[in-house]
Design a protein around this motif. Structure first.
Motif, PDB file in Angstrom:
ATOM      1  N   ALA A 175       0.833  -1.204   0.000  1.00 43.00           N
ATOM      2  CA  ALA A 175       0.000   0.000   0.000  1.00 43.00           C
ATOM      3  C   ALA A 175       0.869   1.256   0.000  1.00 43.00           C
ATOM      4  CB  ALA A 175      -0.924  -0.007   1.212  1.00 43.00           C
ATOM      5  N   LEU A 176       1.974   1.235   0.706  1.00 42.61           N
ATOM      6  CA  LEU A 176       2.874   2.387   0.747  1.00 42.61           C
ATOM      7  C   LEU A 176       3.517   2.629  -0.628  1.00 42.61           C
ATOM      8  CD1 LEU A 176       4.170   4.566   2.515  1.00 42.61           C
ATOM      9  CD2 LEU A 176       6.001   2.931   3.019  1.00 42.61           C
ATOM     10  N   ALA A 177       3.845   1.542  -1.319  1.00 47.27           N
ATOM     11  CA  ALA A 177       4.432   1.667  -2.650  1.00 47.27           C
ATOM     12  C   ALA A 177       3.417   2.249  -3.636  1.00 47.27           C
ATOM     13  CB  ALA A 177       4.937   0.319  -3.135  1.00 47.27           C
ATOM     14  N   TRP A 178       2.148   1.819  -3.533  1.00 50.00           N
ATOM     15  CA  TRP A 178       1.114   2.373  -4.408  1.00 50.00           C
ATOM     16  C   TRP A 178       0.894   3.850  -4.135  1.00 50.00           C
ATOM     17  CZ3 TRP A 178      -0.508   0.904  -8.838  1.00 50.00           C
ATOM     18  CH2 TRP A 178      -0.506  -0.446  -9.173  1.00 50.00           C
ATOM     19  N   LEU A 179       0.882   4.216  -2.876  1.00 45.50           N
ATOM     20  CA  LEU A 179       0.747   5.630  -2.524  1.00 45.50           C
ATOM     21  C   LEU A 179       1.923   6.435  -3.075  1.00 45.50           C
ATOM     22  CD1 LEU A 179      -0.777   7.843  -0.954  1.00 45.50           C
ATOM     23  CD2 LEU A 179       0.675   7.255   1.008  1.00 45.50           C
ATOM     24  N   ALA A 209       4.133  10.249  -6.792  1.00 42.73           N
ATOM     25  CA  ALA A 209       5.270  10.541  -7.670  1.00 42.73           C
ATOM     26  C   ALA A 209       4.801  10.931  -9.067  1.00 42.73           C
ATOM     27  CB  ALA A 209       6.211   9.345  -7.740  1.00 42.73           C
ATOM     28  N   VAL A 210       3.826  10.202  -9.592  1.00 40.04           N
ATOM     29  CA  VAL A 210       3.309  10.527 -10.931  1.00 40.04           C
ATOM     30  C   VAL A 210       2.627  11.895 -10.927  1.00 40.04           C
ATOM     31  CG1 VAL A 210       1.598   9.849 -12.661  1.00 40.04           C
ATOM     32  CG2 VAL A 210       3.130   8.141 -11.700  1.00 40.04           C
ATOM     33  N   LEU A 211       1.855  12.192  -9.890  1.00 40.72           N
ATOM     34  CA  LEU A 211       1.206  13.510  -9.807  1.00 40.72           C
ATOM     35  C   LEU A 211       2.237  14.640  -9.692  1.00 40.72           C
ATOM     36  CD1 LEU A 211      -1.840  12.742  -7.476  1.00 40.72           C
ATOM     37  CD2 LEU A 211      -1.859  13.138  -9.951  1.00 40.72           C
ATOM     38  N   CYS A 212       3.296  14.396  -8.950  1.00 37.79           N
ATOM     39  CA  CYS A 212       4.354  15.407  -8.814  1.00 37.79           C
ATOM     40  C   CYS A 212       5.076  15.628 -10.141  1.00 37.79           C
ATOM     41  CB  CYS A 212       5.348  15.001  -7.735  1.00 37.79           C
ATOM     42  SG  CYS A 212       4.690  15.132  -6.063  1.00 37.79           S
ATOM     43  N   VAL A 213       5.321  14.559 -10.871  1.00 30.70           N
ATOM     44  CA  VAL A 213       5.989  14.689 -12.175  1.00 30.70           C
ATOM     45  C   VAL A 213       5.101  15.482 -13.133  1.00 30.70           C
ATOM     46  CG1 VAL A 213       6.733  13.376 -14.208  1.00 30.70           C
ATOM     47  CG2 VAL A 213       7.459  12.675 -11.939  1.00 30.70           C
ATOM     48  N   VAL A 214       3.814  15.212 -13.131  1.00 28.57           N
ATOM     49  CA  VAL A 214       2.890  15.966 -13.988  1.00 28.57           C
ATOM     50  C   VAL A 214       2.880  17.445 -13.586  1.00 28.57           C
ATOM     51  CG1 VAL A 214       0.447  16.248 -14.611  1.00 28.57           C
ATOM     52  CG2 VAL A 214       1.479  13.976 -14.582  1.00 28.57           C
ATOM     53  N   ALA A 215       2.893  17.719 -12.290  1.00 27.40           N
ATOM     54  CA  ALA A 215       2.920  19.116 -11.822  1.00 27.40           C
ATOM     55  C   ALA A 215       4.208  19.815 -12.239  1.00 27.40           C
ATOM     56  CB  ALA A 215       2.750  19.160 -10.302  1.00 27.40           C
ATOM     57  N   LEU A 216       5.332  19.122 -12.154  1.00 25.01           N
ATOM     58  CA  LEU A 216       6.609  19.708 -12.572  1.00 25.01           C
ATOM     59  C   LEU A 216       6.619  20.003 -14.070  1.00 25.01           C
ATOM     60  CD1 LEU A 216       9.146  17.598 -10.489  1.00 25.01           C
ATOM     61  CD2 LEU A 216       8.704  20.050 -10.278  1.00 25.01           C
ATOM     62  N   ILE A 217       6.107  19.066 -14.859  1.00 25.94           N
ATOM     63  CA  ILE A 217       6.046  19.282 -16.307  1.00 25.94           C
ATOM     64  C   ILE A 217       5.167  20.489 -16.614  1.00 25.94           C
ATOM     65  CG2 ILE A 217       5.238  18.306 -18.496  1.00 25.94           C
ATOM     66  CD1 ILE A 217       6.018  15.536 -17.348  1.00 25.94           C
ATOM     67  N   ALA A 218       4.025  20.582 -15.947  1.00 26.82           N
ATOM     68  CA  ALA A 218       3.125  21.722 -16.175  1.00 26.82           C
ATOM     69  C   ALA A 218       3.792  23.046 -15.801  1.00 26.82           C
ATOM     70  CB  ALA A 218       1.836  21.535 -15.380  1.00 26.82           C
ATOM     71  N   ALA A 219       4.542  23.067 -14.722  1.00 30.01           N
ATOM     72  CA  ALA A 219       5.232  24.295 -14.299  1.00 30.01           C
ATOM     73  C   ALA A 219       6.298  24.698 -15.310  1.00 30.01           C
ATOM     74  CB  ALA A 219       5.848  24.104 -12.917  1.00 30.01           C
ATOM     75  N   TYR A 220       7.084  23.733 -15.782  1.00 32.35           N
ATOM     76  CA  TYR A 220       8.135  24.052 -16.746  1.00 32.35           C
ATOM     77  C   TYR A 220       7.555  24.518 -18.069  1.00 32.35           C
ATOM     78  CZ  TYR A 220      11.379  21.738 -13.528  1.00 32.35           C
ATOM     79  OH  TYR A 220      12.119  21.392 -12.435  1.00 32.35           O
ATOM     80  N   VAL A 221       6.474  23.893 -18.508  1.00 31.80           N
ATOM     81  CA  VAL A 221       5.833  24.307 -19.765  1.00 31.80           C
ATOM     82  C   VAL A 221       5.237  25.702 -19.620  1.00 31.80           C
ATOM     83  CG1 VAL A 221       3.890  23.808 -21.319  1.00 31.80           C
ATOM     84  CG2 VAL A 221       5.445  21.978 -20.642  1.00 31.80           C
ATOM     85  N   ALA A 222       4.622  25.991 -18.487  1.00 30.23           N
ATOM     86  CA  ALA A 222       4.057  27.335 -18.264  1.00 30.23           C
ATOM     87  C   ALA A 222       5.161  28.392 -18.288  1.00 30.23           C
ATOM     88  CB  ALA A 222       3.299  27.382 -16.940  1.00 30.23           C
ATOM     89  N   CYS A 223       6.304  28.080 -17.725  1.00 37.02           N
ATOM     90  CA  CYS A 223       7.434  29.030 -17.763  1.00 37.02           C
ATOM     91  C   CYS A 223       7.968  29.179 -19.183  1.00 37.02           C
ATOM     92  CB  CYS A 223       8.545  28.565 -16.834  1.00 37.02           C
ATOM     93  SG  CYS A 223       8.178  28.785 -15.094  1.00 37.02           S
ATOM     94  N   ALA A 224       8.072  28.077 -19.909  1.00 32.91           N
ATOM     95  CA  ALA A 224       8.592  28.135 -21.276  1.00 32.91           C
ATOM     96  C   ALA A 224       7.659  28.903 -22.198  1.00 32.91           C
ATOM     97  CB  ALA A 224       8.814  26.718 -21.818  1.00 32.91           C
ATOM     98  N   LEU A 233      10.322   5.257  -2.751  1.00 33.07           N
ATOM     99  CA  LEU A 233       9.503   4.298  -1.994  1.00 33.07           C
ATOM    100  C   LEU A 233       9.011   3.148  -2.855  1.00 33.07           C
ATOM    101  CD1 LEU A 233       7.300   6.667   0.197  1.00 33.07           C
ATOM    102  CD2 LEU A 233       9.234   5.272   0.935  1.00 33.07           C
ATOM    103  N   VAL A 234       8.948   3.367  -4.160  1.00 31.88           N
ATOM    104  CA  VAL A 234       8.454   2.344  -5.073  1.00 31.88           C
ATOM    105  C   VAL A 234       9.565   1.323  -5.314  1.00 31.88           C
ATOM    106  CG1 VAL A 234       7.573   1.940  -7.407  1.00 31.88           C
ATOM    107  CG2 VAL A 234       6.907   3.994  -6.158  1.00 31.88           C
ATOM    108  N   PRO A 235       9.257   0.015  -5.165  1.00 31.65           N
ATOM    109  CA  PRO A 235      10.306  -1.007  -5.328  1.00 31.65           C
ATOM    110  C   PRO A 235      10.660  -1.250  -6.798  1.00 31.65           C
ATOM    111  CG  PRO A 235       8.242  -2.044  -4.772  1.00 31.65           C
ATOM    112  CD  PRO A 235       8.005  -0.564  -4.730  1.00 31.65           C
ATOM    113  N   SER A 236      11.310  -0.293  -7.401  1.00 32.73           N
ATOM    114  CA  SER A 236      11.819  -0.450  -8.764  1.00 32.73           C
ATOM    115  C   SER A 236      13.165   0.257  -8.811  1.00 32.73           C
ATOM    116  CB  SER A 236      10.838   0.135  -9.785  1.00 32.73           C
ATOM    117  OG  SER A 236      10.692   1.521  -9.573  1.00 32.73           O
TER     118      SER A 236
END
Length: 170
Positions: free
Chosen positions: A80-84, A89-104, A137-140
């Motif tokens: 459950a911790l890995a799924w969380l 992590a995916v939501l944070c990556v999407v937010a970072l991409i959106a921030a960089y694109v907005a700046c660009a 936290l994700v086991p990969s």
């Protein structure tokens, strides 16, 4: 019968002084290229910053794809911790991409105040730290989560270059 050419206008020779009008024109001709050089240097600087911001968005997207592919290869072993961690992590990556694109695209700058005294760069740093921790936290493979540090390092460098400018009021 050919007509003789009219007498050529006299031009100042090496022994004569140019007229004041000629001096003013010469000074204006010298000043114009200097102004163009300053404008083109500023335009070149802005284009470079925009290219770096687009590069940051693509590098973040690429790191996100690697992170997601690592998650999809090992999702059967997640707790459950890995799924969380994977979802955050995916939501944070999407937010970072959106921030960089907005700046660009010029919609935001790294110094735009978003939340009280915190500007976009500081918030993106917080989001990046959360993404890296959750990605770890994700086991990969941890390499993809740590790869998010490269685009952040580029924005850190750009943020430091722009210290003299005052942040725009929002």
């Amino acid at each position: 019968m050919a007509h003789p050419d009219p007498e050529p206008e006299s031009t100042p020779g090496p022994d004569t002084e140019p007229t004041p009008a000629a001096e003013v024109e010469a000074d204006e001709a010298k000043a114009e290229p200097e102004a163009e050089v300053e404008e083109s240097a500023e335009a070149k600087r802005e284009r470079t910053i925009i290219r770096f911001l687009w590069s940051c968005s693509w590098l973040t997207a690429l790191a996100g794809v690697f992170l997601l592919s690592g998650m999809l290869q090992t999702y059967k072993t997640y707790s459950a911790l890995a799924w969380l961690g994977a979802v955050v992590a995916v939501l944070c990556v999407v937010a970072l991409i959106a921030a960089y694109v907005a700046c660009a695209r010029g919609k935001l700058t790294l110094r735009t105040r978003l939340l009280g005294p915190m500007d976009l760069f500081q918030l993106s740093t917080l989001v990046m730290v959360v993404a890296v921790i959750c990605g770890l936290l994700v086991p990969s493979s941890n390499t993809a989560a740590l790869a998010l540090l490269l685009p952040w390092a580029l924005t850190y460098w750009m943020y430091g270059l722009d210290r003299t400018k005052t942040p725009p009021a929002t």
